[in-house]
Scaffold this motif. Structure first.
Motif, PDB file in Angstrom:
ATOM      1  N   LYS A 169      69.866  15.337  62.293  1.00 53.13           N
ATOM      2  CA  LYS A 169      70.239  16.719  61.979  1.00 53.13           C
ATOM      3  C   LYS A 169      71.666  17.049  62.414  1.00 53.13           C
ATOM      4  O   LYS A 169      72.425  17.666  61.670  1.00 53.13           O
ATOM      5  N   ALA A 170      72.042  16.604  63.632  1.00 57.03           N
ATOM      6  CA  ALA A 170      73.377  16.918  64.144  1.00 57.03           C
ATOM      7  C   ALA A 170      74.459  16.250  63.305  1.00 57.03           C
ATOM      8  O   ALA A 170      75.466  16.870  62.945  1.00 57.03           O
ATOM      9  N   LYS A 172      74.155  15.243  60.205  1.00 59.42           N
ATOM     10  CA  LYS A 172      74.129  15.812  58.850  1.00 59.42           C
ATOM     11  C   LYS A 172      74.984  17.078  58.784  1.00 59.42           C
ATOM     12  O   LYS A 172      75.726  17.288  57.828  1.00 59.42           O
ATOM     13  N   LYS A 173      74.900  17.919  59.827  1.00 59.63           N
ATOM     14  CA  LYS A 173      75.730  19.132  59.864  1.00 59.63           C
ATOM     15  C   LYS A 173      77.210  18.775  59.931  1.00 59.63           C
ATOM     16  O   LYS A 173      78.050  19.376  59.254  1.00 59.63           O
ATOM     17  N   LYS A 174      77.537  17.793  60.760  1.00 65.08           N
ATOM     18  CA  LYS A 174      78.920  17.337  60.891  1.00 65.08           C
ATOM     19  C   LYS A 174      79.426  16.775  59.564  1.00 65.08           C
ATOM     20  O   LYS A 174      80.538  17.092  59.122  1.00 65.08           O
ATOM     21  N   GLU A 176      78.289  17.439  56.531  1.00 66.88           N
ATOM     22  CA  GLU A 176      78.425  18.492  55.519  1.00 66.88           C
ATOM     23  C   GLU A 176      79.696  19.308  55.744  1.00 66.88           C
ATOM     24  O   GLU A 176      80.378  19.675  54.789  1.00 66.88           O
ATOM     25  N   ARG A 177      80.041  19.576  57.000  1.00 68.94           N
ATOM     26  CA  ARG A 177      81.283  20.310  57.281  1.00 68.94           C
ATOM     27  C   ARG A 177      82.496  19.559  56.748  1.00 68.94           C
ATOM     28  O   ARG A 177      83.376  20.150  56.125  1.00 68.94           O
ATOM     29  N   SER A 195      69.704  18.474  47.091  1.00 69.77           N
ATOM     30  CA  SER A 195      69.692  19.727  47.848  1.00 69.77           C
ATOM     31  C   SER A 195      70.248  20.858  46.994  1.00 69.77           C
ATOM     32  O   SER A 195      71.447  20.919  46.711  1.00 69.77           O
ATOM     33  N   VAL A 198      73.018  22.833  48.823  1.00 68.07           N
ATOM     34  CA  VAL A 198      74.336  22.178  48.828  1.00 68.07           C
ATOM     35  C   VAL A 198      75.025  22.378  47.490  1.00 68.07           C
ATOM     36  O   VAL A 198      76.216  22.701  47.419  1.00 68.07           O
TER      37      VAL A 198
END
Length: 219
Positions: A169-170, A172-174, A176-177, A195, A198
């Motif tokens: 999860k962590a 994936k957020k990085k 996506e940013r 998604s 997205v």
């Protein structure tokens, strides 16, 4: 769109040959046919559709990896890179070698690839595993390496096949940013993703592949 077209798809069709048998002749499966659209400079175009609709096949055709069976893909003088996580990795080689080879396959020199290696390793957060064979990686670790290589390439057109489905999860957020930064710059992007969030948040236009044809969704 105000941007100039960088790739034009004109009446394109792709089909695959299905193997026959002793008592049955080989047949063909039509993935799609009669596709027409243009990709414009600086836009992010989303491609959606059910599994098997031909999304990855479309990206390979845009990249010039496969040739259409009918119609044509016209490249208006731009460099194109297809980034599909874990694609082309050699399990026997360490992450470092796979990162360098991936960059070279996309047109970078060995020196340029080596110059980016520390950045790739830092972003992937694989630690000493960067020096271990990729066959020892979990699927999430492979995804991290693939995405990190993608972050340090700069083709005119970036084709992304589910590259935001990465790691924990962590991470994936990085990821996506960082990808959003590319999408909201002057980078031209074609994005395939399951998604819906997205796609809706980041794409200027969205096309749906369905029933061998393509149509534009209204944003």
């Amino acid at each position: 769109m105000n941007g100039q077209p960088v790739i034009s798809v004109r009446d394109m069709g792709v089909r695959y040959k299905r193997a026959g048998s002793l008592f049955r002749r080989a047949r063909y499966y039509q993935v799609f046919q009669g596709l027409n659209f243009e990709l414009h400079r600086g836009e992010t175009l989303g491609i959606v559709g059910r599994n098997g609709a031909g999304k990855s096949t479309l990206l390979r055709a845009l990249a010039g990896i496969i040739q259409p069976d009918s119609g044509q893909v016209v490249n208006h003088g731009v460099s194109v890179a297809l980034l599909a996580l874990q694609a082309g990795f050699d399990g026997e080689l360490p992450g470092t070698d796979n990162a360098v080879l991936s960059a070279m396959l996309l047109g970078y020199t060995r020196r340029q690839a080596l110059d980016r290696l520390d950045q790739i390793a830092d972003f992937a957060e694989l630690g000493d595993f960067m020096h271990e064979p990729v066959k020892t990686y979990s699927s999430g670790m492979r995804a991290r390496l693939g995405f990190s290589v993608a972050m340090f390439l700069s083709p005119d057109v970036l084709l992304l096949d589910e590259v935001l489905a990465v790691g924990d999860k962590a991470f994936k957020k990085k990821a996506e940013r960082e990808m959003i930064k590319k999408m909201h710059s002057d980078q031209t992007v074609v994005l395939v993703s399951h998604s819906e969030q997205v796609i809706q948040r980041n794409c200027d236009r969205v096309y749906t592949l369905s029933g061998q044809s393509i149509h534009e969704e209204r944003q």
